[in-house]
Write a protein that holds these residues in place. Structure first.
Motif, PDB file in Angstrom:
ATOM      1  N   GLU A 253      -9.319  65.456 -70.687  1.00 20.14           N
ATOM      2  CA  GLU A 253      -9.386  64.650 -71.915  1.00 20.14           C
ATOM      3  C   GLU A 253      -9.655  63.182 -71.595  1.00 20.14           C
ATOM      4  N   PRO A 254     -10.302  62.445 -72.518  1.00 15.13           N
ATOM      5  CA  PRO A 254     -10.506  61.004 -72.325  1.00 15.13           C
ATOM      6  C   PRO A 254      -9.159  60.287 -72.224  1.00 15.13           C
ATOM      7  N   VAL A 255      -9.144  59.159 -71.551  1.00 14.10           N
ATOM      8  CA  VAL A 255      -7.896  58.460 -71.288  1.00 14.10           C
ATOM      9  C   VAL A 255      -7.178  58.074 -72.579  1.00 14.10           C
ATOM     10  N   ALA A 256      -7.922  57.680 -73.628  1.00 14.42           N
ATOM     11  CA  ALA A 256      -7.280  57.273 -74.880  1.00 14.42           C
ATOM     12  C   ALA A 256      -6.479  58.411 -75.496  1.00 14.42           C
ATOM     13  N   LEU A 257      -6.997  59.624 -75.385  1.00 15.00           N
ATOM     14  CA  LEU A 257      -6.274  60.788 -75.884  1.00 15.00           C
ATOM     15  C   LEU A 257      -5.168  61.199 -74.921  1.00 15.00           C
ATOM     16  N   ARG A 258      -5.470  61.158 -73.638  1.00 10.02           N
ATOM     17  CA  ARG A 258      -4.526  61.643 -72.630  1.00 10.02           C
ATOM     18  C   ARG A 258      -3.205  60.880 -72.711  1.00 10.02           C
ATOM     19  N   ARG A 259      -3.281  59.580 -72.813  1.00  8.85           N
ATOM     20  CA  ARG A 259      -2.047  58.796 -72.837  1.00  8.85           C
ATOM     21  C   ARG A 259      -1.302  58.953 -74.153  1.00  8.85           C
ATOM     22  N   ARG A 260      -2.023  59.182 -75.225  1.00 10.28           N
ATOM     23  CA  ARG A 260      -1.340  59.482 -76.489  1.00 10.28           C
ATOM     24  C   ARG A 260      -0.621  60.828 -76.415  1.00 10.28           C
ATOM     25  N   ASP A 276       3.763  50.472 -71.383  1.00  5.85           N
ATOM     26  CA  ASP A 276       2.402  50.778 -70.945  1.00  5.85           C
ATOM     27  C   ASP A 276       2.384  51.101 -69.446  1.00  5.85           C
ATOM     28  N   LYS A 277       3.179  50.376 -68.671  1.00  3.49           N
ATOM     29  CA  LYS A 277       3.223  50.625 -67.230  1.00  3.49           C
ATOM     30  C   LYS A 277       3.724  52.037 -66.936  1.00  3.49           C
ATOM     31  N   GLN A 278       4.740  52.468 -67.649  1.00  2.25           N
ATOM     32  CA  GLN A 278       5.263  53.825 -67.443  1.00  2.25           C
ATOM     33  C   GLN A 278       4.200  54.869 -67.780  1.00  2.25           C
ATOM     34  N   LEU A 279       3.515  54.683 -68.906  1.00  3.41           N
ATOM     35  CA  LEU A 279       2.496  55.658 -69.305  1.00  3.41           C
ATOM     36  C   LEU A 279       1.362  55.721 -68.285  1.00  3.41           C
ATOM     37  N   ARG A 280       0.967  54.580 -67.770  1.00  7.10           N
ATOM     38  CA  ARG A 280      -0.103  54.570 -66.768  1.00  7.10           C
ATOM     39  C   ARG A 280       0.349  55.250 -65.470  1.00  7.10           C
ATOM     40  N   THR A 281       1.593  55.037 -65.096  1.00  9.22           N
ATOM     41  CA  THR A 281       2.101  55.656 -63.879  1.00  9.22           C
ATOM     42  C   THR A 281       2.211  57.168 -64.047  1.00  9.22           C
ATOM     43  N   ILE A 282       2.635  57.596 -65.230  1.00 10.31           N
ATOM     44  CA  ILE A 282       2.715  59.033 -65.499  1.00 10.31           C
ATOM     45  C   ILE A 282       1.318  59.632 -65.589  1.00 10.31           C
TER      46      ILE A 282
END
Length: 325
Positions: A253-260, A276-282
């Motif tokens: 999935e595209p990153v915008a969807l993946r992080r949501r 945001d840092k936690q979501l990027r790390t996950i």
């Protein structure tokens, strides 16, 4: 009470009429009344447009004479035609941000007292612009600068398209003297400095229209975000099995969807205050797997922290004994 047909009052009445037609047709409402210009104007407009209006006045008890201010606001509400006016004394927890603690206490009291009716709040376009700037400073992505929603059950904000000057003019038209909260002029509060220093400076530098532009940006981002959130809900259902997220499928999935998707999954699992840092790390556990360890998120207990780990091609959310850390 028959309201005069002034430009300001007609604008605010139309805003309430449009909001109730969309979100609460034919229903009674409550109004959160502080005694300030925004909430007094909202109360007047609501009484003119809704058959039954109850005023809820929160007394934060943070200033001398706050009970008198609350009582005056209740009297004004009844004079405007509210069915009832209830003062709600609250306790604001000490420590940390006074603004945040007062907000938590206020919303909890309003929610407890509202029954089953929505509560209208007097936030204006100016408040929206300030909220967008605060979100921008946090740097937490598009969600943080979407601003406030016109409807976020049980809260309603009919005045997000109207300026603060309009509510002040409406009170003058009604011959009502609003209460001026000293906290609204205290430069110790970040929002106050935005209101009195940053926004006027931006208006001067950029030639005006900044508040409206920020509010438009918030609306556009909220519309885009609703589409992405809807799509991410479908993706989450597709990648989740027994509460675990399949990494290979999500990675497509595209990153915008993946992080949501990750955010929604984490919130469902009890995570709180995601950054945001936690979501990027996950997200890196999905797209940049190098055997790294788990990622702790808020929502644990004194004995165990909540951690996201990757196991056998899936993301797993679970508790980890703090004594092992």
């Amino acid at each position: 009470m028959l309201l005069p047909e002034t430009v300001a009052l007609l604008e605010l009445r139309q805003a309430v009429r449009a909001w109730t037609a969309t979100y609460a047709p034919g229903r009674e409402v409550a109004v959160a009344l502080s005694g300030g210009a925004d909430s007094l104007a909202l109360t007047a407009a609501a009484v003119a447009e809704v058959p039954s209006v109850d005023a809820l006045i929160v007394d934060h008890r943070l200033q001398d004479g706050s009970a008198d201010v609350a009582r005056t606001a209740a009297d004004q509400a009844l004079a405007l035609g509210c069915r009832s006016a209830t003062v709600l004394p609250v306790h604001v927890a000490p420590g940390g941000s006074l603004e945040a603690a007062a907000r938590v206490a206020r919303y909890r009291a309003l929610d407890d007292a509202r029954g089953r009716v929505p509560v209208l709040l007097g936030h204006t376009l100016d408040d929206q612009a300030e909220t967008v700037l605060l979100g921008l400073a946090r740097g937490s992505g598009g969600r943080s600068i979407q601003g406030m929603a016109a409807h976020d059950h049980p809260w309603g904000r009919p005045f997000l398209g109207s300026r603060r000057a309009v509510t002040e003019a409406a009170c003058a038209d009604l011959g009502i003297t609003p209460w001026s909260d000293p906290h609204n002029d205290n430069p110790e509060f970040t929002r106050v400095r935005l209101r009195h220093e940053a926004l006027p400076l931006l208006e001067d530098i950029l030639g005006g229209g900044v508040a409206e532009a920020l509010a438009r940006t918030a609306a556009q981002l909220r519309e885009d975000g609703e589409v992405l959130d809807t799509r991410s809900t479908a993706v989450l259902e597709n990648v989740t099995v027994d509460g675990e997220v399949g990494v290979d499928t999500l990675a497509l999935e595209p990153v915008a969807l993946r992080r949501r998707v990750l955010r929604a999954w984490l919130l469902q699992g009890g995570a709180k205050s995601l950054t945001d840092k936690q979501l990027r790390t996950i997200d890196a556990l999905v797209t940049d797997w190098r055997g790294q360890g788990g990622v702790a998120v808020g929502g644990g207990t004194p004995e165990a922290r909540l951690v996201v780990t990757r196991r056998r091609g899936s993301l797993v959310l679970g508790f980890e004994d703090r004594r092992r850390v």
